[in-house]
Design a protein around this motif. Structure first.
Motif, mmCIF file in Angstrom:
data_model
loop_
_atom_site.group_PDB
_atom_site.id
_atom_site.type_symbol
_atom_site.label_atom_id
_atom_site.label_comp_id
_atom_site.label_asym_id
_atom_site.label_seq_id
_atom_site.Cartn_x
_atom_site.Cartn_y
_atom_site.Cartn_z
ATOM 1 N N PRO A 70 -15.882 7.918 3.194
ATOM 2 C CA PRO A 70 -15.487 6.570 3.233
ATOM 3 C C PRO A 70 -13.912 6.419 2.378
ATOM 4 C CG PRO A 70 -17.758 6.757 2.588
ATOM 5 C CD PRO A 70 -17.032 7.993 2.610
ATOM 6 N N SER A 71 -13.002 5.700 3.113
ATOM 7 C CA SER A 71 -11.874 5.731 2.062
ATOM 8 C C SER A 71 -11.856 4.610 1.016
ATOM 9 C CB SER A 71 -10.779 5.001 3.184
ATOM 10 O OG SER A 71 -11.056 3.804 3.559
ATOM 11 N N ASP A 72 -12.957 4.091 0.721
ATOM 12 C CA ASP A 72 -13.003 3.447 -0.542
ATOM 13 C C ASP A 72 -13.833 4.128 -1.786
ATOM 14 O OD1 ASP A 72 -15.535 3.362 0.332
ATOM 15 O OD2 ASP A 72 -15.877 1.293 0.084
ATOM 16 N N ASN A 73 -13.956 5.392 -1.658
ATOM 17 C CA ASN A 73 -14.686 6.471 -2.539
ATOM 18 C C ASN A 73 -13.499 6.985 -3.172
ATOM 19 O OD1 ASN A 73 -16.416 7.456 -4.148
ATOM 20 N ND2 ASN A 73 -17.546 8.482 -2.250
ATOM 21 N N PRO A 74 -13.256 6.871 -4.466
ATOM 22 C CA PRO A 74 -11.987 7.646 -5.241
ATOM 23 C C PRO A 74 -12.328 8.979 -5.213
ATOM 24 C CG PRO A 74 -13.105 6.150 -6.456
ATOM 25 C CD PRO A 74 -13.784 6.043 -5.122
ATOM 26 N N LEU A 75 -11.225 9.933 -5.590
ATOM 27 C CA LEU A 75 -11.537 11.183 -5.972
ATOM 28 C C LEU A 75 -11.070 11.456 -7.552
ATOM 29 C CD1 LEU A 75 -9.257 12.421 -3.069
ATOM 30 C CD2 LEU A 75 -11.695 12.207 -2.850
ATOM 31 N N ILE A 76 -11.531 12.544 -7.775
ATOM 32 C CA ILE A 76 -11.513 12.975 -9.217
ATOM 33 C C ILE A 76 -10.156 14.123 -9.453
ATOM 34 C CG2 ILE A 76 -12.258 14.442 -11.257
ATOM 35 C CD1 ILE A 76 -15.170 13.955 -10.276
ATOM 36 N N ALA A 77 -9.364 13.709 -10.264
ATOM 37 C CA ALA A 77 -8.339 14.586 -10.644
ATOM 38 C C ALA A 77 -8.424 15.658 -11.538
ATOM 39 C CB ALA A 77 -6.971 13.733 -11.154
ATOM 40 N N HIS A 78 -8.239 16.940 -11.189
ATOM 41 C CA HIS A 78 -8.495 18.068 -12.040
ATOM 42 C C HIS A 78 -7.509 18.653 -12.715
ATOM 43 C CE1 HIS A 78 -11.994 17.649 -9.387
ATOM 44 N NE2 HIS A 78 -12.966 18.430 -10.067
ATOM 45 N N VAL A 79 -7.523 18.598 -13.903
ATOM 46 C CA VAL A 79 -6.168 19.169 -14.723
ATOM 47 C C VAL A 79 -6.718 20.628 -15.599
ATOM 48 C CG1 VAL A 79 -5.542 16.709 -15.063
ATOM 49 C CG2 VAL A 79 -7.085 17.897 -16.771
ATOM 50 N N SER A 80 -5.523 20.833 -16.091
ATOM 51 C CA SER A 80 -5.820 22.147 -16.894
ATOM 52 C C SER A 80 -5.099 22.019 -18.548
ATOM 53 C CB SER A 80 -5.219 23.532 -16.315
ATOM 54 O OG SER A 80 -3.844 23.256 -16.127
ATOM 55 N N SER A 81 -4.712 20.661 -18.621
ATOM 56 C CA SER A 81 -4.075 20.334 -20.220
ATOM 57 C C SER A 81 -4.319 19.007 -20.199
ATOM 58 C CB SER A 81 -2.653 20.902 -20.123
ATOM 59 O OG SER A 81 -1.964 19.864 -19.398
ATOM 60 N N LEU A 82 -4.450 18.528 -21.627
ATOM 61 C CA LEU A 82 -4.381 17.188 -21.752
ATOM 62 C C LEU A 82 -3.023 16.510 -21.526
ATOM 63 C CD1 LEU A 82 -6.145 16.629 -25.535
ATOM 64 C CD2 LEU A 82 -6.922 16.300 -23.147
ATOM 65 N N GLY A 83 -2.022 17.520 -21.692
ATOM 66 C CA GLY A 83 -0.630 16.843 -21.072
ATOM 67 C C GLY A 83 -0.703 16.199 -19.722
ATOM 68 N N GLN A 84 -1.406 16.994 -18.868
ATOM 69 C CA GLN A 84 -1.554 16.224 -17.261
ATOM 70 C C GLN A 84 -2.176 15.018 -17.334
ATOM 71 O OE1 GLN A 84 -3.357 20.052 -15.427
ATOM 72 N NE2 GLN A 84 -1.225 20.338 -14.481
ATOM 73 N N ILE A 85 -3.237 14.819 -18.082
ATOM 74 C CA ILE A 85 -4.021 13.425 -18.288
ATOM 75 C C ILE A 85 -3.197 12.585 -18.507
ATOM 76 C CG2 ILE A 85 -5.808 12.250 -19.218
ATOM 77 C CD1 ILE A 85 -7.489 14.804 -19.041
ATOM 78 N N GLU A 86 -2.093 12.875 -19.707
ATOM 79 C CA GLU A 86 -1.044 11.888 -20.073
ATOM 80 C C GLU A 86 -0.266 11.455 -18.991
ATOM 81 O OE1 GLU A 86 -0.657 13.782 -23.738
ATOM 82 O OE2 GLU A 86 -2.322 12.744 -24.674
ATOM 83 N N GLN A 87 -0.096 12.352 -18.233
ATOM 84 C CA GLN A 87 0.867 12.001 -17.192
ATOM 85 C C GLN A 87 0.449 11.015 -16.030
ATOM 86 O OE1 GLN A 87 2.036 15.516 -14.727
ATOM 87 N NE2 GLN A 87 3.572 15.977 -15.993
ATOM 88 N N ILE A 88 -0.998 11.191 -15.989
ATOM 89 C CA ILE A 88 -1.396 10.460 -14.631
ATOM 90 C C ILE A 88 -2.212 9.350 -15.064
ATOM 91 C CG2 ILE A 88 -1.580 12.594 -12.896
ATOM 92 C CD1 ILE A 88 -4.343 13.178 -13.811
ATOM 93 N N ALA A 89 -2.615 9.109 -16.275
ATOM 94 C CA ALA A 89 -3.230 7.860 -16.693
ATOM 95 C C ALA A 89 -2.356 7.322 -17.975
ATOM 96 C CB ALA A 89 -4.732 8.386 -17.333
ATOM 97 N N GLN A 90 -2.949 6.022 -18.119
ATOM 98 C CA GLN A 90 -1.978 5.334 -19.057
ATOM 99 C C GLN A 90 -2.921 4.402 -19.924
ATOM 100 O OE1 GLN A 90 0.779 2.433 -17.353
ATOM 101 N NE2 GLN A 90 -0.761 2.300 -15.595
ATOM 102 N N ASP A 91 -2.511 3.867 -21.130
ATOM 103 C CA ASP A 91 -3.216 3.106 -22.136
ATOM 104 C C ASP A 91 -4.499 3.836 -22.389
ATOM 105 O OD1 ASP A 91 -1.494 1.128 -21.346
ATOM 106 O OD2 ASP A 91 -2.545 -0.034 -20.317
ATOM 107 N N ILE A 92 -4.351 5.105 -22.722
ATOM 108 C CA ILE A 92 -5.649 5.738 -22.833
ATOM 109 C C ILE A 92 -6.117 5.502 -24.438
ATOM 110 C CG2 ILE A 92 -6.337 8.304 -23.135
ATOM 111 C CD1 ILE A 92 -4.026 9.268 -21.443
ATOM 112 N N PRO A 93 -7.526 4.977 -24.104
ATOM 113 C CA PRO A 93 -8.159 4.685 -25.561
ATOM 114 C C PRO A 93 -8.295 5.705 -26.439
ATOM 115 C CG PRO A 93 -9.681 4.292 -23.867
ATOM 116 C CD PRO A 93 -8.472 5.101 -23.146
ATOM 117 N N PRO A 94 -8.398 5.528 -27.827
ATOM 118 C CA PRO A 94 -8.649 6.610 -28.800
ATOM 119 C C PRO A 94 -10.177 7.460 -28.472
ATOM 120 C CG PRO A 94 -7.933 4.562 -29.901
ATOM 121 C CD PRO A 94 -8.020 4.147 -28.482
#
Ligand code: TXA
Ligand code: MG
Length: 322
Positions: free
Chosen positions: A55-79
């Motif tokens: 179903p098109s309303d079911n989102p997907l998980i982004a798989h990364v190999s580093s924390l740097g990649q998470i900081e590229q694709i997410a924002q306002d990351i809480p401590p």
């Protein structure tokens, strides 16, 4: 028709090349196989939904190999994200964060959030590193079916429909990652897994709310409202050994049954085969029941099974009791 390439651990550069071209490639993680696409190619991401029948309303998980990649694709990351990452990454934990505007909305099914995970499987992390971008990947099974824990399962569902599968043998854990959301004021557990609520609470030093599928308004985790992990073969759950034995004795002459229990019940009845109930083997046993035309799967949920919230959650979903 496209024929699906079966790649081994030495052919990851071929897998990365296909992904860069916008093709779909399945790969092993420590939980289950994922069906990967390049996060920055919206047409590749759209074809995941098509091929899976998701179903098109079911989102997907982004798989990364580093924390740097998470900081590229997410924002306002809480401590507290970093506390969780330090304790559990790489590993079977997915964290929902606020999505960066750089990421195509299609992967999150229009939500302004993004689920991120750093898999612990060496083939998954090497493949992501070779691609140089995060890979979005749902579990590599047709929507609603049991997840794939071996390359053969992926081919059962997608032979001829995806470019390749990286064969890494059996996955280690057998059930999908724990999903936690850090979007609201309090962390919310959206999907239980091998990392338990208690494990998470210990690291955070505070209690975590459980998501309720009965919540009003938009679902926090849209995936929770769909039927999941289900074989064709009907599943019956038993919480007492007396009721289970009664059912077996009454029906075993007339029905081929597959019994899943933790203790081996030495009943030796005709038409009854047994498998040991555990996370690692659960999905492959459901697939086997379908292939071998069993008429019923009986699952014995004794106390030790009931205490494993990740496995219990999959049993309830698979049997349609959720
Ligand atoms: O272990 C796993 O997590 C596997 C492997 C391949 O990494 N993946 C997996 O993906 O189980 P999938 O698509 O079958 O399940 C993802 C779950 C769904 O319940 C989905 O609704 C939820 O995560 N999810 C994904 N993005 C979300 C978001 N932005 N907000 C809330 N829930 C989200
Ligand atoms: Mg899935």
């Amino acid at each position: 028709m496209l024929s699906t390439e079966r790649l081994n651990s030495h052919q990851l550069s071929r897998a990365a090349e296909l992904l860069k071209q916008g093709q779909l490639v399945a790969f092993p993680t420590e939980t289950v196989y994922g069906l990967g696409a390049n996060i920055f190619l919206p047409s590749a991401v759209e074809s995941i939904f098509k091929v899976k029948g998701r179903p098109s309303d079911n989102p997907l998980i982004a798989h990364v190999s580093s924390l740097g990649q998470i900081e590229q694709i997410a924002q306002d990351i809480p401590p507290i994200f970093y506390q969780l990452a330090e304790a559990f990454f790489p590993g079977p934990l997915t964290v929902v964060l606020k999505r960066s505007d750089l990421v195509p909305a299609v992967i999150s099914a229009g939500l302004d959030t993004i689920a991120v995970r750093m898999p612990a499987h060496p083939l998954a992390s090497q493949l992501i590193s070779l691609c140089g971008t995060p890979l979005v990947a749902p579990s590599a099974n047709l929507s609603g079916k049991p997840s794939a824990t071996q390359a053969e399962h992926v081919l059962e569902d997608f032979e001829g429909k995806i470019a390749a599968v990286v064969d890494g043998g059996k996955t280690y854990l057998g059930i999908e990652s724990t999903v936690i959301s850090l979007i609201e004021n309090h962390p919310i557990l959206l999907r239980p897994g091998t990392i338990s609520q208690e494990d998470l609470e210990k690291v955070l030093g505070s209690s975590i709310q459980l998501a309720s599928s009965k919540r009003q308004g938009p679902a926090l985790s849209p995936g929770m409202k769909y039927r999941h992990y289900s074989p064709q073969t009907p599943i019956k759950l038993f919480y007492s050994s007396e009721l289970l034995e009664k059912h077996l004795r009454e029906k075993h002459q007339s029905r081929r049954m597959l019994l899943a229990s933790r203790p081996f019940l030495s009943l030796s009845l005709v038409n009854v085969d047994h498998f040991t109930l555990c996370s690692e083997e659960f999905y492959s046993s459901l697939r086997l029941a379908d292939q071998q035309n069993y008429e019923e799967i009986l699952v014995f949920c004794d106390e030790s099974i009931q205490q494993q919230s990740g496995l219990m959650n999959r049993i309830l979903h698979a049997s349609g009791s959720f």
